[in-house]
Design a protein around this motif. Sequence first.
Motif, mmCIF file in Angstrom:
data_model
loop_
_atom_site.group_PDB
_atom_site.id
_atom_site.type_symbol
_atom_site.label_atom_id
_atom_site.label_comp_id
_atom_site.label_asym_id
_atom_site.label_seq_id
_atom_site.Cartn_x
_atom_site.Cartn_y
_atom_site.Cartn_z
ATOM 1 N N SER A 131 0.831 -1.212 0.000
ATOM 2 C CA SER A 131 0.000 0.000 0.000
ATOM 3 C C SER A 131 0.862 1.257 0.000
ATOM 4 N N HIS A 188 -3.234 4.536 -3.252
ATOM 5 C CA HIS A 188 -3.382 4.748 -1.809
ATOM 6 C C HIS A 188 -3.051 6.195 -1.413
ATOM 7 N N LEU A 227 -7.407 1.067 2.489
ATOM 8 C CA LEU A 227 -6.493 0.070 1.908
ATOM 9 C C LEU A 227 -7.291 -1.160 1.509
#
Lengths: 409, 409, 409, 409
Positions: D187, D285, D358
């Motif tokens: 992420s 992200h 996420l």
Amino acid sequence: MLTLDFHPTGRHFLQIPGPSPVPDRILRAMSYPTIDHRGPEFAVLGKRVLRGMQQVFQTKQPVVIYPASGTGAWEAALSNTLSPGDHVLMYETGQFAASWVKVATRLGLKAEVLALPGLEGWRRGVQPHLIEERLKSDAQHSIKAVCVVHNETSTGATSNIAAVRKAIDAAKHPALLLVDTISGLGSAEYDHDGCGADVSIAGSQKGLMLPPGISFNALTPRALEASRTAKLPKSFWAWDEMLEFNKTGYFPYTPNTNLLYGLAEACDMLLEPAHGGLQGAFARHVRWGEGVRAAVAAWGLETQCLEAASHSPVLTGVVMPEGVDADAVRKLIYERFDLSLGMGLGKVKGRMFRIGHLGDCNDLTLMAALSGCEMGLKLSGVKLAGSGVQAAMDYFAAHPAPVALLKAA
Amino acid sequence: MLTLDFHPTGRHFLQIPGPSPVPDRILRAMSYPTIDHRGPEFAVLGKRVLRGMQQVFQTKQPVVIYPASGTGAWEAALSNTLSPGDHVLMYETGQFAASWVKVATRLGLKAEVLALPGLEGWRRGVQPHLIEERLKSDAQHSIKAVCVVHNETSTGATSNIAAVRKAIDAAKHPALLLVDTISGLGSAEYDHDGCGADVSIAGSQKGLMLPPGISFNALTPRALEASRTAKLPKSFWAWDEMLEFNKTGYFPYTPNTNLLYGLAEACDMLLEPAHGGLQGAFARHVRWGEGVRAAVAAWGLETQCLEAASHSPVLTGVVMPEGVDADAVRKLIYERFDLSLGMGLGKVKGRMFRIGHLGDCNDLTLMAALSGCEMGLKLSGVKLAGSGVQAAMDYFAAHPAPVALLKAA
Amino acid sequence: MLTLDFHPTGRHFLQIPGPSPVPDRILRAMSYPTIDHRGPEFAVLGKRVLRGMQQVFQTKQPVVIYPASGTGAWEAALSNTLSPGDHVLMYETGQFAASWVKVATRLGLKAEVLALPGLEGWRRGVQPHLIEERLKSDAQHSIKAVCVVHNETSTGATSNIAAVRKAIDAAKHPALLLVDTISGLGSAEYDHDGCGADVSIAGSQKGLMLPPGISFNALTPRALEASRTAKLPKSFWAWDEMLEFNKTGYFPYTPNTNLLYGLAEACDMLLEPAHGGLQGAFARHVRWGEGVRAAVAAWGLETQCLEAASHSPVLTGVVMPEGVDADAVRKLIYERFDLSLGMGLGKVKGRMFRIGHLGDCNDLTLMAALSGCEMGLKLSGVKLAGSGVQAAMDYFAAHPAPVALLKAA
Amino acid sequence: MLTLDFHPTGRHFLQIPGPSPVPDRILRAMSYPTIDHRGPEFAVLGKRVLRGMQQVFQTKQPVVIYPASGTGAWEAALSNTLSPGDHVLMYETGQFAASWVKVATRLGLKAEVLALPGLEGWRRGVQPHLIEERLKSDAQHSIKAVCVVHNETSTGATSNIAAVRKAIDAAKHPALLLVDTISGLGSAEYDHDGCGADVSIAGSQKGLMLPPGISFNALTPRALEASRTAKLPKSFWAWDEMLEFNKTGYFPYTPNTNLLYGLAEACDMLLEPAHGGLQGAFARHVRWGEGVRAAVAAWGLETQCLEAASHSPVLTGVVMPEGVDADAVRKLIYERFDLSLGMGLGKVKGRMFRIGHLGDCNDLTLMAALSGCEMGLKLSGVKLAGSGVQAAMDYFAAHPAPVALLKAA
């Protein structure tokens, strides 16, 4: 495996008015190994879904389950009750009502369309007085059936079926009342035994929260009586063998076993007492519809349905301002925000889009959908009067859901 | 969830000749979330399965995919090519051929049944010379279509379709040839373009290894031409709209989306080059049939099919000795050994049972099934000449499978 | 997706003694969306599996569930009860007992191995008198724990734990009794509270019919008391925090949520009253073991376990005649018949293979496996005295399963 | 089956910072039948996930995969590189860093905590100069390792690992650098080979989008060298046997097979070139984090992280005004809107909640979550400066996602 979402990540928001989002419980149930449709376990399954569908239709009468998608159930209702050349009065509330006319015509029926002029009829529910007037003028009773759509999926208008029945009775006319509640059943209040329908037609991919592939006819003694003399050719759709086999939980030909697994799960979910049962489901959809319409109003846009009493709890049609191509808006929203909306159909193609608020849905699913719409409308250059997202949040916050959480087992 | 197996543990052995055991890959594929049937991902799926089914039918002609189980595809083939009262010649090889006659009759066709006398016809494939003789006698060409079943699921006899075509041609008769390969496609060699069928009919729950719920018509220019004048009423089954929408990968009404996911996976599995493709699949079934018949012979029992050239690679009918109730044997086997076998149908009810060797199958699945049969037959008091299980092991050990293992990726 | 079976079609037969075949109900349960491990639904799940595991261990004492595969639970039992340099007496019944010795040694314990000479110990269960003798000679009570394997997965010998406890008591020795029932729990009779173990160790991938990934320690007041002074460093494996959090159904660190879904389902299946509950499960495995050993005897081959009272109901080790490479036989069987068998481990590598009869298993699954073995042995040139398949059929037919079918709901 | 959602309908929104929402592709992959972990198919799977994890860690060094949840990987990194009593310098950025200290202490290490005073350290990333200063003062090099958390899941602050490495180098100190990137990997940008970590630690249930149950150590030659003399007892966590077995795609003890199926799918998804590969995932992200922080700012609330350069792309901590109980807000939001948020942990319990951005996430998932938060905050009586939902919509509409749609196959 196919890649079934072109977007890189995140769950697709399927906010079309059917196929509706399918709950995980149902998708998993459907993935169990196929069993012998003549074996002992199947009879338990068969009886359970046949009984469950009676509860969902709110009927004590038989319900026929077809291993075919919803369009087939239209054909089934017509071909079991009517004969070639029969005159049927079909009320046009929108594109699906119009498509049913096409089916009737293809089957060799004489379909007479009743509708308000122009687009008027597509923005309202059925006008029962028009049916009453027309039937009164049919002194010879040449009209054999009246066909209406309970929840018009193309516009978002729900019709009052009991009022249609009252109109037929007021005209003292013997025509059968055939009702398409394909996108209504399980979402919009529908009471087969109480509303006066002779045949009610439904499909799996809407309020039942299943994938498409099975469909239904709920019957009545009057419909069964008509079926004994109806002469339209039929085999796959014939009720007689179905009802015979269903007595023991089986089907005359191979049923759609894995979708029936899903149907058993769907009945459990819809009828769950701790969630208010069927009435709880109806109340949830009414509330969602109100929240979505609050958003549309705040945007300063029109809903396709103009009749307060007919707003559908299942979907909302949103009309674009002059000069805006609704399909271009939908495409932008799909590409940018991974959200599918329903297109305008037939006469209203490009003029509106449709937001589904049915199936595996909750407040935040709708907030996601409304956010996607609001961003997409702005990016498309549509001038909005205000924030529909804000209005929907205000509505949902002020109106708690009708039924409390399930208690822990 | 329903408890779908009444047995305490272990996997159920579904050795009926359809619905066949569904591979895990397909069950998982079917459980993906339903997508918008008007969205861009769907077009990719639609084109893929339409193209895949052409490869499975071995055709360059269009294949129609119905969101309905196999019985519907029988009706579709008839109603798209024929008119009310049309005379059709239907060859009876067993119960499924007989059921198709019922469908034709219900649709208002004049169905003439051609068959060997008594049970003879149920123990052999189609006798093409009988068709040739009958057509020659039809000087006026009143017969509009000849209907035959490629793989008769009720008996285990496979017919030579090319020979039927040759017979029709030899009679210089214009009748259409409609072929039911519902339980043949994907298992028993079938070549739509090469065998001379005008319409080929199939279903999902047999050689395609899917649950029931979708079915197929493979077309030809001649069938399409016939469809332009055929007058049987049809709407759901109509080819014209289907073919129009299919050009872009879509369908005119809601397709059975989740079963199409499974169909995409099934096509991948059947056509996998490393496993010999379609020819590999045919060869596997031929070998399984030989192993199972070796067992039946060792037991000293008769197969229902008596014609060496017609033994089905898909299933084997096992005839019980006089005085033994095949259904009681099947029930004992189901209860004791968690194995489902096919029952005897129609004229042979209680006289035989059927072992399916199709779908998600391999040598040991069949050894399990044959062991269950052998134990069950003995427990039922049937005198066996020897061990069929031993004979099948000898056969399978001596005849390696036709195609090697997939190489590691 | 990976292609997880190199064979073209049919279900793989996983007849190794673990991971055992996982029932479809469990695989589907595991595929539900992951939930918040600190949310209210999780507490219901947590309490349910903690209570379920007490029932499966037959204990009123706490059971610790680790989000780690079985090898970790060995380490947990040692590190919670012992201190660096502690002397432990470990009885070697086979490769898994030997591997546990390696774990103990790596952890800094002084592991003393007790065993019959040569291969003798690998063909029998634990000999309690040897333990009694050894403990009697330990006058200073330097031995802190006795470690035994209840069901030795590498050989197929099950040991009498109550007799081991009696031996320890007879020696009046305070050593703790740590028992590995990784491959025994849920399959071979095991009663944590009744047998006198101080810690019992188990894993998910055997009798619990789950994939690998979670493991267990069942405790006792004595073990807990030991844990308060034990000095081996531990954090992940520490009991204290676990027990504290478990009181409310939660875990101190992230649990293996989706495997816990499967565990809830597994407990339901194992404890189902209509199938005889846990005792029904034990009886089923005993019967399967007898059927399989009947086959081995008929082949004229030896089982690895030579002690009548110690034959495992979970798996059977089959010893190859001199000169036959068991791994070559296994490879041929895997490639030709899509059947996985367990290899010989450690001292018996290449000398034997193992047939698992546990997990999602039934008579026909075993008949399939035995057929595969018999064909494979013959193709490998092993001379067999007779047909093991025949012997197993005779056994299974003569000995009905202990519990009747589930009644339809 | 358990009912895993107490709400009547609709998908639960799991917006905690892990376990993160798991994509359907991964849940389905995990539900395939368990295979033999010593068979040929497994080696293909093993090699694929080992290689895939190298790509995700951006390393050419070995990655160890544990069948245990993330907390175990902390223990593994310590016990493979350190000896009892070793001095370690652990920087406290929040509750997870603090928990790691507890693990180290339990394992018998001398853990020295370095932190800014009071709550200051919990609102920023690691301050490398503090590490540099402390190491410079350790002339005897008694400190054996420096431990830092890359992405502090309890606060939403991400630290600059390369700067930490530079600080250690500037101090000319030989301490190992152990980095927890449990909630960062996949992420938040992380480059094991480039950032100077000696061991990197990760788990499955965050950026890898899997359920919890497997965890990782990415190694370096320096870490491996340390492991050869490290004396902390270890067996389950030992690297040596793992690396030996991994060479051929296998594992020394039973791996978590079904989670590895999911891991193979996760690697495919994260590395998909058409979606921008790993860099695409990082960019997505970052953008989500910016959108969420825009919302928090519009509400007039503080984020827990105060340092502009350290805002986490993975989660955002939202601080409540004085007098508001964050857990009561979370409870209301969960009950009314079926949305799970992360609680405040340790020192900030009740003072803040955390929004995860996420896993299987997209713009509309976040709009749903933000809508739920905004409604819940208002219903809880929190005075908001403005609409965060509006601000997030403005942000997302103005900033298109970094990578285009996948092209149709």
